[in-house]
Design a protein around this motif. Structure first.
Motif, PDB file in Angstrom:
ATOM      1  N   SER A  95      39.955 -80.729   4.926  1.00  0.00           N
ATOM      2  CA  SER A  95      41.628 -80.341   5.221  1.00  0.00           C
ATOM      3  C   SER A  95      41.526 -78.481   5.488  1.00  0.00           C
ATOM      4  N   VAL A  96      40.878 -77.980   3.918  1.00  0.00           N
ATOM      5  CA  VAL A  96      40.159 -75.938   4.337  1.00  0.00           C
ATOM      6  C   VAL A  96      39.792 -75.997   5.240  1.00  0.00           C
ATOM      7  N   THR A  97      39.381 -76.517   6.316  1.00  0.00           N
ATOM      8  CA  THR A  97      38.403 -76.370   7.788  1.00  0.00           C
ATOM      9  C   THR A  97      39.958 -76.256   8.673  1.00  0.00           C
ATOM     10  N   ASN A  98      41.053 -77.522   8.488  1.00  0.00           N
ATOM     11  CA  ASN A  98      42.451 -77.447   9.320  1.00  0.00           C
ATOM     12  C   ASN A  98      42.705 -76.371   9.222  1.00  0.00           C
ATOM     13  N   GLY A  99      42.720 -75.127   8.875  1.00  0.00           N
ATOM     14  CA  GLY A  99      43.918 -74.551   8.663  1.00  0.00           C
ATOM     15  C   GLY A  99      43.435 -73.132  10.087  1.00  0.00           C
ATOM     16  N   PHE A 100      42.197 -73.818  10.641  1.00  0.00           N
ATOM     17  CA  PHE A 100      41.582 -72.865  11.808  1.00  0.00           C
ATOM     18  C   PHE A 100      42.592 -72.535  12.596  1.00  0.00           C
ATOM     19  N   THR A 101      43.037 -74.539  12.383  1.00  0.00           N
ATOM     20  CA  THR A 101      43.685 -74.622  13.419  1.00  0.00           C
ATOM     21  C   THR A 101      44.925 -74.387  13.539  1.00  0.00           C
ATOM     22  N   VAL A 102      45.749 -74.989  12.441  1.00  0.00           N
ATOM     23  CA  VAL A 102      47.084 -74.754  11.873  1.00  0.00           C
ATOM     24  C   VAL A 102      47.471 -73.706  11.631  1.00  0.00           C
ATOM     25  N   TYR A 103      46.781 -72.661  11.331  1.00  0.00           N
ATOM     26  CA  TYR A 103      47.486 -71.097  11.546  1.00  0.00           C
ATOM     27  C   TYR A 103      47.106 -69.909  12.901  1.00  0.00           C
ATOM     28  N   SER A 109      38.939 -75.405  20.337  1.00  0.00           N
ATOM     29  CA  SER A 109      37.419 -76.431  20.421  1.00  0.00           C
ATOM     30  C   SER A 109      36.341 -75.997  19.710  1.00  0.00           C
ATOM     31  N   SER A 110      36.879 -74.834  18.224  1.00  0.00           N
ATOM     32  CA  SER A 110      35.557 -74.279  17.962  1.00  0.00           C
ATOM     33  C   SER A 110      36.109 -74.984  16.136  1.00  0.00           C
ATOM     34  N   VAL A 111      37.183 -75.796  16.282  1.00  0.00           N
ATOM     35  CA  VAL A 111      37.322 -76.778  14.797  1.00  0.00           C
ATOM     36  C   VAL A 111      37.426 -77.878  14.983  1.00  0.00           C
ATOM     37  N   ILE A 112      36.425 -78.486  14.218  1.00  0.00           N
ATOM     38  CA  ILE A 112      36.442 -79.824  13.639  1.00  0.00           C
ATOM     39  C   ILE A 112      36.486 -80.762  12.845  1.00  0.00           C
ATOM     40  N   SER A 113      37.712 -81.632  12.129  1.00  0.00           N
ATOM     41  CA  SER A 113      38.184 -81.179  10.973  1.00  0.00           C
ATOM     42  C   SER A 113      39.292 -82.802  10.434  1.00  0.00           C
ATOM     43  N   LYS A 114      38.674 -83.143   9.349  1.00  0.00           N
ATOM     44  CA  LYS A 114      39.556 -84.800   8.951  1.00  0.00           C
ATOM     45  C   LYS A 114      40.439 -84.495   7.588  1.00  0.00           C
ATOM     46  N   LEU A 139      29.170 -76.071   8.826  1.00  0.00           N
ATOM     47  CA  LEU A 139      29.674 -77.229   7.576  1.00  0.00           C
ATOM     48  C   LEU A 139      29.924 -76.600   6.781  1.00  0.00           C
ATOM     49  N   ALA A 140      31.542 -76.649   6.443  1.00  0.00           N
ATOM     50  CA  ALA A 140      32.151 -76.590   5.314  1.00  0.00           C
ATOM     51  C   ALA A 140      32.724 -78.088   4.287  1.00  0.00           C
ATOM     52  N   LEU A 141      32.233 -78.159   3.711  1.00  0.00           N
ATOM     53  CA  LEU A 141      32.143 -79.947   3.399  1.00  0.00           C
ATOM     54  C   LEU A 141      31.838 -80.148   2.006  1.00  0.00           C
ATOM     55  N   GLY A 142      32.218 -80.770   1.159  1.00  0.00           N
ATOM     56  CA  GLY A 142      32.012 -80.721   0.194  1.00  0.00           C
ATOM     57  C   GLY A 142      32.543 -81.123  -0.899  1.00  0.00           C
ATOM     58  N   ARG A 143      33.843 -80.544  -1.346  1.00  0.00           N
ATOM     59  CA  ARG A 143      34.936 -80.433  -1.534  1.00  0.00           C
ATOM     60  C   ARG A 143      35.598 -81.697  -2.305  1.00  0.00           C
ATOM     61  N   HIS A 234      43.673 -74.598  -1.587  1.00  0.00           N
ATOM     62  CA  HIS A 234      44.268 -74.583  -0.012  1.00  0.00           C
ATOM     63  C   HIS A 234      44.486 -73.109  -0.054  1.00  0.00           C
ATOM     64  N   PHE A 235      44.439 -72.124   1.731  1.00  0.00           N
ATOM     65  CA  PHE A 235      44.350 -70.871   1.661  1.00  0.00           C
ATOM     66  C   PHE A 235      45.652 -70.801   2.476  1.00  0.00           C
ATOM     67  N   ILE A 236      45.842 -69.616   1.977  1.00  0.00           N
ATOM     68  CA  ILE A 236      47.381 -69.157   3.328  1.00  0.00           C
ATOM     69  C   ILE A 236      46.729 -68.399   4.621  1.00  0.00           C
ATOM     70  N   ALA A 237      47.501 -68.356   5.743  1.00  0.00           N
ATOM     71  CA  ALA A 237      46.730 -67.882   6.257  1.00  0.00           C
ATOM     72  C   ALA A 237      46.200 -66.382   6.965  1.00  0.00           C
ATOM     73  N   ASP A 238      46.759 -65.742   6.037  1.00  0.00           N
ATOM     74  CA  ASP A 238      45.638 -64.922   6.132  1.00  0.00           C
ATOM     75  C   ASP A 238      44.327 -64.707   5.630  1.00  0.00           C
ATOM     76  N   PHE A 239      43.537 -65.786   4.866  1.00  0.00           N
ATOM     77  CA  PHE A 239      42.229 -65.951   4.475  1.00  0.00           C
ATOM     78  C   PHE A 239      41.592 -65.999   5.571  1.00  0.00           C
ATOM     79  N   TYR A 240      42.227 -66.440   6.581  1.00  0.00           N
ATOM     80  CA  TYR A 240      41.200 -67.567   7.173  1.00  0.00           C
ATOM     81  C   TYR A 240      40.445 -66.062   8.109  1.00  0.00           C
ATOM     82  N   PRO A 241      41.116 -65.171   8.762  1.00  0.00           N
ATOM     83  CA  PRO A 241      40.665 -64.079   9.616  1.00  0.00           C
ATOM     84  C   PRO A 241      39.312 -63.639   8.878  1.00  0.00           C
TER      85      PRO A 241
END
Length: 253
Positions: A95-103, A109-114, A139-143, A234-241
């Protein structure tokens, strides 16, 4: 006397006219000679050029390289967008990775998350990556697996090893980079005590990456309290860039 004066006057007029004619003739001759004058002697210039052509090629190439550097962006600044940098890359995560598309930070095509995905549930995500065939996989897994493995670091590493082996088998040409598990705020640890083991899990994960010659991306210093959502995980939009640029820098995208 009158006749002499008239003769003298006539003589002076004739001399004056003759002088004017002579002057005009000189001007005309000089003008014409300027037009038909031979070209400037360029033999010296040609000789210099020939000498340079026979000179050291390395020196000439160095001068060309210097000119190219002067024409390039200052300090090698990369003006590409983060989307462009991730054009041939994919981030696989939860879900943390999912923020790349949410924001809308990266292309879909660069994000595969669940959301809520565990390490033992990543076959579907790896299959999606295989279809895309990216040159780079992050990979951004494990939490979610801290609680699932109940603090058992060895079990966690065993499951993560299977994921790495699966990716190497399914997408053999991809360069793999493993993100560290992000730290969380104290409020999140109070809700899930297993999150207190994040540092231990990251230490073991880095050792695993080192043993497989896989790059480990430590994101710990990127995280600040101001970037967290209210849940402390989880993180706000400003963190993802910031995160994306860090990955791109490590992977030299």
């Amino acid at each position: 006397m009158i006749k002499i004066k008239r003769k003298t006057k006539r003589y002076l007029v004739i001399l004056g006219l003759a002088a004017v004619i002579i002057i005009l003739a000189i001007v005309i001759v000089r003008g014409v000679s300027g037009l038909i004058r031979p070209s400037v002697d360029t033999s010296a210039g040609l000789e210099y050029i020939q000498e340079q052509e026979a000179g050291d090629v390395t020196e000439i190439e160095s001068k060309i390289s210097l000119l190219e550097q002067q024409d390039s962006p200052e300090d090698g600044e990369d003006d590409r967008s983060v989307r462009e940098k991730f054009g041939g890359a994919v981030v696989i995560g939860d879900s943390v990775t999912n923020g790349f598309t949410v924001y809308d930070v990266l292309n879909a095509s660069s994000v595969i998350s669940k959301i809520g995905v565990h390490l033992y549930e990543t076959d579907e995500l790896i299959a999606q990556a295989k279809e895309i065939s990216p040159g780079t996989i992050f990979l951004a897994l494990g939490r979610n697996d801290l609680a699932a493995t109940e603090g058992d670091v060895d079990e966690f590493i065993s499951q993560y090893t299977e994921v790495l082996n699966k990716i190497a088998e399914e997408v053999p040409d991809a360069n793999i980079f493993v993100n560290s598990i992000f730290p969380v705020q104290e409020s999140a640890i109070e809700e899930d005590p297993y999150l207190a083991y994040i540092s231990d899990y990251n230490t073991a994960l880095k050792e695993l990456c080192d043993s497989k010659s896989i790059a480990f991306i430590d994101n710990t210093d990127l995280v600040e309290d101001r970037y967290f959502e209210q849940d402390g995980q989880h993180f706000i939009a400003d963190f993802y860039p910031i995160w994306a640029e860090h990955m791109a820098e490590v992977a030299a995208l």
